[in-house]
Design a protein around this motif. Sequence first.
Motif, mmCIF file in Angstrom:
data_model
loop_
_atom_site.group_PDB
_atom_site.id
_atom_site.type_symbol
_atom_site.label_atom_id
_atom_site.label_comp_id
_atom_site.label_asym_id
_atom_site.label_seq_id
_atom_site.Cartn_x
_atom_site.Cartn_y
_atom_site.Cartn_z
ATOM 1 N N PRO A 161 0.821 -1.209 0.000
ATOM 2 C CA PRO A 161 0.000 0.000 0.000
ATOM 3 C C PRO A 161 0.854 1.257 0.000
ATOM 4 C CG PRO A 161 -0.037 -1.061 2.150
ATOM 5 C CD PRO A 161 0.690 -1.995 1.241
ATOM 6 N N ASN A 162 0.395 2.258 -0.720
ATOM 7 C CA ASN A 162 1.038 3.570 -0.725
ATOM 8 C C ASN A 162 0.450 4.392 0.416
ATOM 9 O OD1 ASN A 162 1.963 6.180 -1.236
ATOM 10 N ND2 ASN A 162 1.914 5.901 -3.452
ATOM 11 N N PRO A 163 1.269 4.920 1.337
ATOM 12 C CA PRO A 163 0.731 5.707 2.460
ATOM 13 C C PRO A 163 -0.134 6.878 1.995
ATOM 14 C CG PRO A 163 3.054 5.231 2.798
ATOM 15 C CD PRO A 163 2.729 4.796 1.406
ATOM 16 N N GLU A 164 0.122 7.361 0.779
ATOM 17 C CA GLU A 164 -0.640 8.489 0.264
ATOM 18 C C GLU A 164 -1.867 8.031 -0.518
ATOM 19 O OE1 GLU A 164 2.122 10.718 -2.010
ATOM 20 O OE2 GLU A 164 3.411 11.201 -0.294
ATOM 21 N N GLY A 165 -2.126 6.718 -0.538
ATOM 22 C CA GLY A 165 -3.254 6.169 -1.277
ATOM 23 C C GLY A 165 -2.800 5.465 -2.537
ATOM 24 N N GLY A 166 -3.446 4.361 -2.862
ATOM 25 C CA GLY A 166 -3.063 3.621 -4.054
ATOM 26 C C GLY A 166 -2.128 2.477 -3.730
ATOM 27 N N THR A 167 -1.434 2.009 -4.769
ATOM 28 C CA THR A 167 -0.585 0.824 -4.650
ATOM 29 C C THR A 167 0.806 1.115 -5.199
ATOM 30 O OG1 THR A 167 -2.515 -0.610 -4.930
ATOM 31 C CG2 THR A 167 -0.363 -1.621 -5.289
ATOM 32 N N ILE A 168 1.818 0.533 -4.545
ATOM 33 C CA ILE A 168 3.194 0.577 -5.037
ATOM 34 C C ILE A 168 3.577 -0.839 -5.448
ATOM 35 C CG2 ILE A 168 5.606 1.081 -4.480
ATOM 36 C CD1 ILE A 168 4.632 3.026 -2.365
ATOM 37 N N LEU A 169 4.155 -0.991 -6.623
ATOM 38 C CA LEU A 169 4.654 -2.289 -7.068
ATOM 39 C C LEU A 169 6.154 -2.332 -6.814
ATOM 40 C CD1 LEU A 169 2.688 -2.745 -10.425
ATOM 41 C CD2 LEU A 169 2.109 -3.573 -8.128
ATOM 42 N N VAL A 170 6.564 -3.270 -5.973
ATOM 43 C CA VAL A 170 7.953 -3.376 -5.537
ATOM 44 C C VAL A 170 8.608 -4.553 -6.245
ATOM 45 C CG1 VAL A 170 9.505 -3.512 -3.557
ATOM 46 C CG2 VAL A 170 7.243 -2.486 -3.290
ATOM 47 N N THR A 171 9.789 -4.329 -6.794
ATOM 48 C CA THR A 171 10.477 -5.376 -7.541
ATOM 49 C C THR A 171 11.977 -5.140 -7.505
ATOM 50 O OG1 THR A 171 10.729 -6.377 -9.735
ATOM 51 C CG2 THR A 171 10.156 -4.046 -9.662
ATOM 52 N N ALA A 172 12.734 -6.197 -7.776
ATOM 53 C CA ALA A 172 14.189 -6.052 -7.914
ATOM 54 C C ALA A 172 14.566 -5.757 -9.351
ATOM 55 C CB ALA A 172 14.885 -7.326 -7.441
ATOM 56 N N ASP A 173 13.567 -5.773 -10.255
ATOM 57 C CA ASP A 173 13.811 -5.542 -11.686
ATOM 58 C C ASP A 173 12.875 -4.430 -12.166
ATOM 59 O OD1 ASP A 173 14.399 -5.611 -14.334
ATOM 60 O OD2 ASP A 173 13.701 -7.659 -14.700
ATOM 61 N N VAL A 174 13.256 -3.201 -11.902
ATOM 62 C CA VAL A 174 12.389 -2.065 -12.237
ATOM 63 C C VAL A 174 12.376 -1.784 -13.741
ATOM 64 C CG1 VAL A 174 12.549 -0.940 -9.984
ATOM 65 C CG2 VAL A 174 14.307 -0.491 -11.718
ATOM 66 N N ASP A 175 13.238 -2.464 -14.502
ATOM 67 C CA ASP A 175 13.258 -2.250 -15.954
ATOM 68 C C ASP A 175 12.330 -3.207 -16.708
ATOM 69 O OD1 ASP A 175 15.170 -0.182 -15.820
ATOM 70 O OD2 ASP A 175 16.784 -1.663 -15.627
ATOM 71 N N ASP A 176 11.679 -4.124 -15.981
ATOM 72 C CA ASP A 176 10.754 -5.073 -16.621
ATOM 73 C C ASP A 176 9.397 -4.384 -16.804
ATOM 74 O OD1 ASP A 176 9.421 -7.224 -17.612
ATOM 75 O OD2 ASP A 176 9.669 -8.497 -15.834
ATOM 76 N N LEU A 177 9.353 -3.433 -17.710
ATOM 77 C CA LEU A 177 8.167 -2.585 -17.869
ATOM 78 C C LEU A 177 6.966 -3.372 -18.372
ATOM 79 C CD1 LEU A 177 9.833 0.599 -19.403
ATOM 80 C CD2 LEU A 177 9.368 0.066 -17.009
ATOM 81 N N ALA A 178 7.196 -4.391 -19.194
ATOM 82 C CA ALA A 178 6.084 -5.170 -19.742
ATOM 83 C C ALA A 178 5.320 -5.888 -18.632
ATOM 84 C CB ALA A 178 6.607 -6.173 -20.767
ATOM 85 N N THR A 179 6.064 -6.534 -17.721
ATOM 86 C CA THR A 179 5.400 -7.243 -16.630
ATOM 87 C C THR A 179 4.718 -6.262 -15.683
ATOM 88 O OG1 THR A 179 7.065 -8.993 -16.757
ATOM 89 C CG2 THR A 179 5.726 -8.899 -14.772
ATOM 90 N N ILE A 180 5.379 -5.159 -15.414
ATOM 91 C CA ILE A 180 4.780 -4.150 -14.535
ATOM 92 C C ILE A 180 3.455 -3.661 -15.117
ATOM 93 C CG2 ILE A 180 5.072 -1.806 -13.632
ATOM 94 C CD1 ILE A 180 8.101 -2.452 -13.415
ATOM 95 N N SER A 181 3.427 -3.423 -16.440
ATOM 96 C CA SER A 181 2.187 -2.985 -17.094
ATOM 97 C C SER A 181 1.111 -4.057 -17.009
ATOM 98 C CB SER A 181 2.456 -2.644 -18.563
ATOM 99 O OG SER A 181 3.340 -1.540 -18.678
#
Length: 539
Positions: free
Chosen positions: A93-113
């Motif tokens: 959870p994002n303290p300011e509302g919404g969701t944060i996606l946490v990963t060790a591979d922040v460049d995997d944009l396709a999976t994040i999308s």
Amino acid sequence: MPIQEQELIDAGIASQLMTDDQLDAVRLQARERGQAVVAVLSAELRIPLKAFYHAVASERSIPFIDLSNTAICETAALNMAEIGLQRGIVPVPNPEGGTILVTADVDDLATISAVERSLDVVAEVALATPGAVEDSVQHIRRLRQPEFVVGDEAEEVTDLLDRIINEAYLQRASDIHLEPMVHGIQVRLRVDGRLQVYMNSVPTGTGRALLSRVKVLAGMDIAEQRAPQDGRIRYSLQGEMEQDMRVAVIPTRYGERATLRLLGTTDQLLTLETLGMLEDDLADFRQAIERPHGVIFLTGPTGSGKSTTLYSALKEINTGWRNIVTVEDPIEQVVPGISQVQVGAADKVTFHSALRALLRHDPDVLMVGEVRDLDTADTALKAALTGHLVLSSLHTNTAAGAITRLVDFGCESYLVGATLLGAVSQRLVRRLCRACCEPAEPTAEELQLLGGQPLEGFYRPVGCPQCLGNGYSGRIGLFECFWVDDAVRRKISSQATESEVVEAAQENHRSMFSDGLRKVNLGLTTLSEVVRVTRGEVG
């Protein structure tokens, strides 16, 4: 793909986790050992892996999240696409509302999308270490499938204990707590005097196996689960290091809990200069420990650093021509050139009996780990009266309280007055991280806490890779030094009250709060830390 090693190294250099010279030396070691450079850097320089990832996040201007003490968004975890788990993405959870996606591979944009589409959100992305992500993914899989099993339990437990102890060593933790909860085991580390969660989701079965492994290594009876037990472990760490630990196990409502005290992780290299005494107090303390006879007491609660100060004093005066002997329970540091006696191992060896026996071994300096009763106190004072320097500790709240405590034991006031050189009360506060602290103006509330006392400098913690975002790194002592002169000696001998003794010692006495303010002015700690440990002295 995951963050490459070179990016981790470059970010570590930029954040001053290590120097170029240190990196060059470690590269040679890594080549000889056939290991990754970052792994050797972590082991040799005691840099937690998450410090490198924190540095990368800082360089990329994205958040770093420590998943070990961050709650998972369970609703999102149950509803997210399977591809997210396979590729190591954890929703929090994002303290300011919404969701944060946490990963060790922040460049995997396709999976994040793909995960964003499955959750119907536009999420912020944050970086975490691969190990923390893997732990969280396994926790999510257990939420989805309660019968989920990772693999061979014995191998898993061995690897888990390795990770816990290595992380505690790297973070310079003083204790590891393995705590049974309703639905599993929580692992916490005490770093800089404060407990912080390292793992909060170890399954109950794995947790019990972990406790059993600790008991086996500590030489305990694993069949006994209803009585407290104590033991000791010498554990091999990464990088060919070994860690001594004192282990205590006790049954609780939800099963056995264990506390592992890491011995010597931060104290071995400490000297009187690095403990935190400022120049004038340090000069007075050094003058006192060079005296040929008399008693000096270190006072304060458990965990306030008394033993560390005593060891540092012994190392300073251990120049070869003195016969220095100690009586301890237990021996926490081994000091070359000093005879150290362990007490408490058998009824025949107590502080009092060991101290009396050691007086027949021609000592110049005696260190008694703690004065607990009249017999030990009386023997220590009489040893000082007959030409020995005695260093010891007492559990009192103030330095002058040592006098009251000795009299309460039943010691004669004239004997206390004749032998006491002084007492030093101390507490530990967190030290500001020098890499990121910044000057600031105190708030109205903080000015009120000062009680009208002047403040020349004021700094606030910020947080950076070097301090893992805490704003603090290490600890420093606050000291109340109480030295006995002739006027004070007469007051003690005449059975004056503690307040009368303190009033007579005004020229040789400074409150702990005053010492703390001097360290706030120097940017060594914060006012909130000083107030926390000196509450009651302010105003």
